[in-house]
Design an enzyme around this catalytic site. Structure first.
Site, PDB file in Angstrom:
ATOM      1  N   ASP A 234       0.877  -1.158   0.000  1.00 39.58           N
ATOM      2  CA  ASP A 234       0.000   0.000   0.000  1.00 39.58           C
ATOM      3  C   ASP A 234       0.923   1.219   0.000  1.00 39.58           C
ATOM      4  OD1 ASP A 234      -2.059   1.781   0.006  1.00 39.58           O
ATOM      5  OD2 ASP A 234      -3.148   0.868   1.666  1.00 39.58           O
TER       6      ASP A 234
HETATM    7  C1  BGC Z   1      -4.910   3.383  -0.120  1.00 39.47           C
HETATM    8  C2  BGC Z   1      -4.953   2.395  -1.263  1.00 39.47           C
HETATM    9  C3  BGC Z   1      -4.718   3.129  -2.566  1.00 39.47           C
HETATM   10  C4  BGC Z   1      -3.376   3.852  -2.489  1.00 39.47           C
HETATM   11  C5  BGC Z   1      -3.039   4.622  -3.743  1.00 39.47           C
HETATM   12  C6  BGC Z   1      -3.676   4.271  -0.137  1.00 39.47           C
HETATM   13  O1  BGC Z   1      -3.842   5.335   0.754  1.00 39.47           O
HETATM   14  O2  BGC Z   1      -4.984   2.691   1.110  1.00 39.47           O
HETATM   15  O3  BGC Z   1      -6.191   1.735  -1.284  1.00 39.47           O
HETATM   16  O4  BGC Z   1      -4.764   2.238  -3.639  1.00 39.47           O
HETATM   17  O5  BGC Z   1      -3.427   4.779  -1.419  1.00 39.47           O
HETATM   18  O6  BGC Z   1      -3.852   5.734  -3.873  1.00 39.47           O
END
Ligand code: BGC
Length: 749
Positions: A234
């Site tokens: 993530d």
């Molecule tokens: C989120 C993810 C997301 C990523 C990219 C993170 O803050 O938890 O679900 O895909 O950011 O935007």
């Protein structure tokens, strides 16, 4: 889909350490490094999950900066309420087309964490409180997306069930809940769909951050499940890239030059296993290869066609909770009034990284006016603001007083539900509750339409409205979908993918959410959602799987058969009303005399039928053996318990219409009897009773009857059944050798 010539993929072992280290991290916020020395470009990723959030310029992971216009499909909360694999696949196919048109190779979705508490700020991005429903919809989504040439990134693996302290919280969960509830849907999608990528979460599990959690990223994911794809972090979840790569992570996002340097240094000094670096680099190369092979410079999509896909999904997502016969409304504006800001300014998606910049946006007010002509409207309240509350309420009440029928739009604002934090209660804002009460006081024909991304508490007055539509978050076409349902152009068929409890305090996780001091203990264990409500017999507002229709359905002739792999069932469904409609048929399984701790029933299969009035169809539902497995703690593996399995089929988890039972042989491993095996356990084994009788008689002094008499008295017998046989040494004076002889005999030695 045109297959593009792809530059030959280099073998990771032929690359320099620096090149491999570069591959294990992003080039920027959304793009991967390629291998310039081999003419290999990188590919692009993009959020996800209910539409594209492609950013070609300023980038972020919180939904702050603009993204290219894209169709906003219903977020997972709405998609799940369709209970339709077909709908999930249609949405994913459309998202894939848009991704190809934007040059995006991987879409960061679907989100598939279990809704452990209604308070989780990100519930709108997740499907359900149930792992079977979650897994099936994720499979349909991933299969369709990837068949169209775009990779999925199933997320957030694992146990990311709250936003409070999401980057640090350590989840303590017992084995059965871990495997049977929280990992189960991930196992399903990994083993059946092989997602191109999987995104690991920010949190820790049992003391180790998931980024460095070898148990999750290697032992479970790769060794047990056979995951062949790439593990991406993530955004910002990796602190120590060498440790993450060693544990099984392949790609750190977004770009982190320090991480790259650390991997290079660790590889050069030998502290990072070269095989781990080669594995990670190979996974990235494979992903780039797949992405490039499906690039399609000519890809384009038709905005109107995709809006229609979003509309169809939204129509299926709306759940009719109450209807005293007022719905569907006649297509006549006379006496109709619309109240509530959400009718004019739709709440159609959640806040944060999944925020889509829609290609179009329909409001329910416009859609209603398109059908019936002009109707009066009053805002009633401003979400997230107390400004002008009294004046707006008065204006709305004046309108309600003069109206024959009031359509009242209530819900939660974006300020309440978002990625990054949890809710603190599950109530509607006080101003809306008050408005509702006042409107109900002046009108006896009130239809409430709710917009919310997760369960809210439905007060008795709300449930007493003439009709209540749970319209969740429906994406950009939600306004039209709502109007279609209100006026009967479409018959509602959505079903609840999460229980609507009477009170937050009733929810099984209540005492254990969101934890403290960066630790959360999943104290409710297996009993998440309806599993807990049913086990405790707790009254709920609306149960899991519930949803009304403008027609009625009858169920008959359930037949269940054990098959080589699982169960096959068939049931006849008849439309007994006067309108065509779709019925979602649900199959719940229980094991009435199980020796295990189990929920009273668990969803193990579902399907749907579309029927004209009076028509019948025989629906077949297959329940694969893996769905019947529980986690055998002693074997540290999955197993199917032997015994009688009860299958109940119906229209919700608490509206079960047919029941049948079937015997399954099971496949549990036999555990050899030991000194710790209890008398009760031995008695259940073939020859056990006889052997114990002989043993107890042998232990008796000359001329005495021995302890065999224990079993004549029912209470004594119950007590004796709890005693491990090894304790007979001190309790009854039997020699250990004699007990061991008995155990050897029973174990067939
Ligand atoms: C989120 C993810 C997301 C990523 C990219 C993170 O803050 O938890 O679900 O895909 O950011 O935007």
């Amino acid at each position: 889909m045109p297959d593009q010539p792809v530059p030959a993929l280099p073998d990771a072992s032929s690359l320099s350490i620096a090149e491999k280290a570069a591959l294990t991290g992003g080039a920027d916020f959304w793009n991967l490094h390629g291998v310039p020395s081999h003419g290999l470009p990188g590919i692009m990723m993009s959020d996800g999950p209910h539409g594209l959030r492609t950013q070609h310029d300023a980038a972020d992971n919180l939904g702050l900066h603009d993204s290219v216009p894209a169709t906003c499909f219903p977020p997972a909360v709405g998609l799940a309420a369709t209970w339709s694999r077909e709908t999930a696949a249609a949405v994913a196919r459309a998202i894939a087309q848009e991704a190809l048109a934007e040059g995006v190779s991987v879409v960061l979705g679907p989100g598939m964490n279990i809704k452990r508490s209604p308070l989780c700020g990100r519930n709108f991005e997740y499907f359900s409180e149930d792992p079977h429903l979650t897994g099936e919809l994720a499979i349909a989504y991933v299969d369709a997306l990837q068949a169209a040439g775009v990779g999925a990134s199933v997320k957030h693996f694992a146990l990311n069930n709250q936003e409070t302290d999401r980057m640090r919280v350590d989840v303590q969960v017992e084995d059965r809940a871990l495997h049977e509830i929280y990992l189960r849907a991930f196992r399903s999608v990994v083993t059946r769909s092989q997602p191109w990528t999987l995104m690991h979460s920010y949190n820790s599990v049992r003391g180790t951050t998931v980024a460095e959690n070898r148990f999750l990223l290697t032992e479970v994911l790769r060794e047990r499940w056979g995951f062949e794809g790439l593990v991406v972090s993530d955004w910002g979840a990796i602190v120590d890239r060498p440790a993450a790569v060693a544990a099984g992570a392949d790609l750190q996002m977004p770009a982190a030059p320090a991480g790259q340097a650390a991997v290079e240094a660790a590889a050069e000094s030998g502290t990072l296993d070269p095989a781990a670096l080669d594995r990670a680099a190979t996974k990235v190369l494979d992903l780039i290869g797949r992405g490039l092979a499906h690039r399609d410079p000519a890809a384009a999509y038709d905005v109107a066609t995709h809006h229609a896909v979003a509309l169809e999904a939204a129509r299926r997502a709306i759940v009719l909770l109450e209807n005293d016969g007022i719905l569907p409304l006649s297509e006549d504006a006379a006496g109709l009034a619309v109240i509530g800001d959400f009718a004019q300014t739709p709440r159609y998606q959640g806040a944060g990284s999944s925020h889509v910049n829609p290609t179009r946006l329909s409001s329910a007010l416009d859609a209603i006016r398109d059908i019936v002509g002009d109707v009066p409207f009053a805002r009633g309240f401003v979400p997230g603001s107390e400004a002008d509350a009294e004046a707006l309420r008065e204006e709305a009440l004046d309108l309600a007083r003069g109206a024959g029928t009031v359509l009242l739009f209530l819900g939660l604002g974006e300020d309440v539900e978002s990625e990054g934090y949890d809710r603190t209660d599950m109530d509607l804002p006080a101003a809306q509750e008050r408005l509702l009460q006042d409107v109900i006081d002046v009108s006896d024909r009130v239809v409430v339409v709710l917009s919310n991304g997760s369960a809210i508490r439905l007060s008795p007055q709300l449930r007493s409205a003439s009709a209540v539509l749970e319209a969740w978050l429906l994406g950009q076409a939600g306004g039209e979908a709502t109007a279609d349902i209100l006026f009967g152009r479409v018959n509602p068929s959505g079903k609840l993918a999460e229980t609507l409890p009477l009170r937050l305090e009733d929810t099984p996780s209540y005492l254990h959410f969101p934890g403290e001091s960066s630790r959360v203990h999943y104290g409710e264990g297996l009993f998440v959602g309806y599993r807990g409500f049913d086990a405790l017999g707790t009254e709920v507002a609306y149960p899991f799987g519930y949803g009304l229709s403008y027609t009625t359905f009858a169920y008959a002739d359930l037949a269940v058969a054990a098959e080589a792999d699982g169960l096959a069932l068939e049931v006849t469904v008849t439309n007994t009303g006067s309108r065509a409609g779709r019925e979602v048929v649900q199959a719940y399984v229980s094991v009435p005399s199980s020796r295990l701790v189990r929920a009273p029933r668990e969803l193990k299969g579902f399907g749907d039928v579309e029927l004209e009035p009076g028509a019948s169809a025989r629906l077949r539902i297959a329940i694969p053996g893996t769905e019947l497995q529980h986690w055998d703690v002693r074997a540290d593996d999955w197993a199917v318990e032997a015994g009688t399995y009860r299958v109940e089929v119906g229209a919700s988890s608490r509206d079960l219409r047919c029941r049948a039972e079937v015997e399954l042989a099971g496949d549990e491993r036999a555990h050899p009897a030991t000194m710790s095996t209890t008398v009760g356990e031995l008695l259940a084994l073939p020859g056990g009773a006889e052997a114990i009788g002989t043993l107890l008689a042998a232990g008796a002094p000359e001329g005495e009857e021995g302890a065999g008499g224990l079993f004549d008295d029912p209470e004594m017998r119950k007590m004796a059944e709890q005693i491990p046989v090894g304790r007979f040494v001190s309790l009854v004076g039997i020699a250990p050798e004699q007990i061991q002889q008995l155990l050897d005999h029973i174990n067939g030695c």
